[in-house]
Design an enzyme around this catalytic site. Structure first.
Site, short mmCIF file in Angstrom:
data_model
loop_
_atom_site.label_atom_id
_atom_site.label_comp_id
_atom_site.label_asym_id
_atom_site.label_seq_id
_atom_site.Cartn_x
_atom_site.Cartn_y
_atom_site.Cartn_z
N ASP A 137 -11.26 9.22 -3.58
CA ASP A 137 -10.87 7.84 -3.32
C ASP A 137 -9.36 7.64 -3.44
O ASP A 137 -8.67 8.40 -4.11
CB ASP A 137 -11.58 6.90 -4.30
CG ASP A 137 -13.09 6.99 -4.21
OD1 ASP A 137 -13.60 7.26 -3.11
OD2 ASP A 137 -13.75 6.80 -5.25
N LYS A 138 -8.89 6.58 -2.82
CA LYS A 138 -7.47 6.23 -2.85
C LYS A 138 -6.94 6.19 -4.28
O LYS A 138 -5.89 6.77 -4.58
CB LYS A 138 -7.26 4.86 -2.19
CG LYS A 138 -5.85 4.30 -2.36
CD LYS A 138 -5.76 2.86 -1.88
CE LYS A 138 -4.40 2.27 -2.21
NZ LYS A 138 -4.32 0.83 -1.85
#
Length: 303
Positions: A137-138
């Site tokens: 994820d970011k």
């Protein structure tokens, strides 16, 4: 790729452009409005305007632009390369960097940086994710493996499918976990009430297994090592929220009052796999980022 949705009672009278932003992951309102004008969005088979207010049981069909129509630009963005040869790269991604381009994130991503560094990377599916075998994820930091050719991509993807890779994460979670170790075996699928979230469900879900070991406990938090058996979207975040110990700093699945960190306290620390060409066992380590290290020191001092 298409997306379909039937409007619920809770969504009655909501603007179509606003609704689609909440239902479809990584889509901006500007992009949705453009696609509505282009006729990519239809309600009950009819074209509508962005300000159309949906009615109960309206059927929405949304046709995404084809991946082949999307051009990804290379960008000179610094990379923390842990390992590289002619077949494989291992990169330590910083928290805050998006892995691959998507609506609303066309630049500044890891893929933009990889294309500048490598020039040519294989893309093996309908999504524009050249070289990527898996993703994080970011707002998660840590190790990612990247295939530099089709041969490597096929072999690394097979290892993920066969569950022979090693992926160990470190995380700080809310609450004191009472077990020294455990396994969370709970299927994960798209949350039907919020399409931007995943949830534990038996509806349109896939099996998901996370093994964990308790490393350290504090007054109101636990420091945990997580071994992934499967790799579902947001798996660790969803699983620990499910057992009542959400990841600290996780605004999507966690609590409002949490530790002072920009993004979730989650880091992919160890990555192991067999080299696709030589078969050599490779294992890489990236220490937790400085902000997580500082948080642990502060928690220890308060304990």
């Amino acid at each position: 790729m298409t997306f379909s949705w039937t409007v619920t009672e809770e969504q009655h009278e909501e603007r179509i452009d606003r609704l689609l932003v909440t239902l479809v992951e990584d889509v901006s309102r500007t992009s949705v409005q453009r696609w509505i004008h282009d006729g990519a969005v239809k309600v009950n088979g009819q074209m509508i305007k962005p300000n159309y207010k949906v009615q109960i049981d309206d059927h929405i069909d949304f046709a995404f632009p084809k991946a082949s129509e999307t051009v990804i630009e290379s960008e000179d963005i610094p990379l923390d390369i842990v390992y590289e040869d002619e077949d494989v790269m291992v990169v330590n991604k910083p928290r805050g960097m998006v892995v691959h381009p998507a609506p609303g994130h066309r630049s500044g991503t890891l893929v933009n940086a990889l294309l500048y560094h490598c020039r040519h990377l294989p893309s093996m599916d309908e999504h524009v994710r050249p070289g990527l075998v898996h993703r994080i994820d970011k707002d998660t930091s840590g190790l990612l493996m990247v295939a530099k050719n089709e041969f490597a991509h096929a072999h690394l993807s097979a290892q993920l499918k066969d569950k022979t890779t090693e992926r160990l994460y470190k995380t700080i979670v809310h609450g004191v976990i009472p077990h020294a170790k455990g396994t969370i075996d709970a299927p994960i699928g798209r949350d039907q009430r919020d399409r931007q979230k995943m949830t534990v469900t038996h509806v349109n879900s896939k099996n998901a297994v996370t093994h964990f070991t308790l490393d350290e406990t504090f007054a109101h938090y636990s420091y945990v090592s997580c071994q992934l058996e499967t790799g579902r979207t947001h798996q660790i975040r969803v699983h620990f929220a499910y057992i009542g110990h959400p990841v600290a700093g996780d605004a999507k699945y966690g609590r409002k009052k949490t530790l002072p960190i920009d993004g979730q306290a989650l880091h992919a620390e160890i990555l192991g796999f067999s080299h696709p060409r030589t078969g050599e066992a490779l294992r890489f380590f990236a220490p937790i980022p400085e902000d997580m290290h500082t948080l642990l020191q502060q928690l220890r001092e308060k304990a």
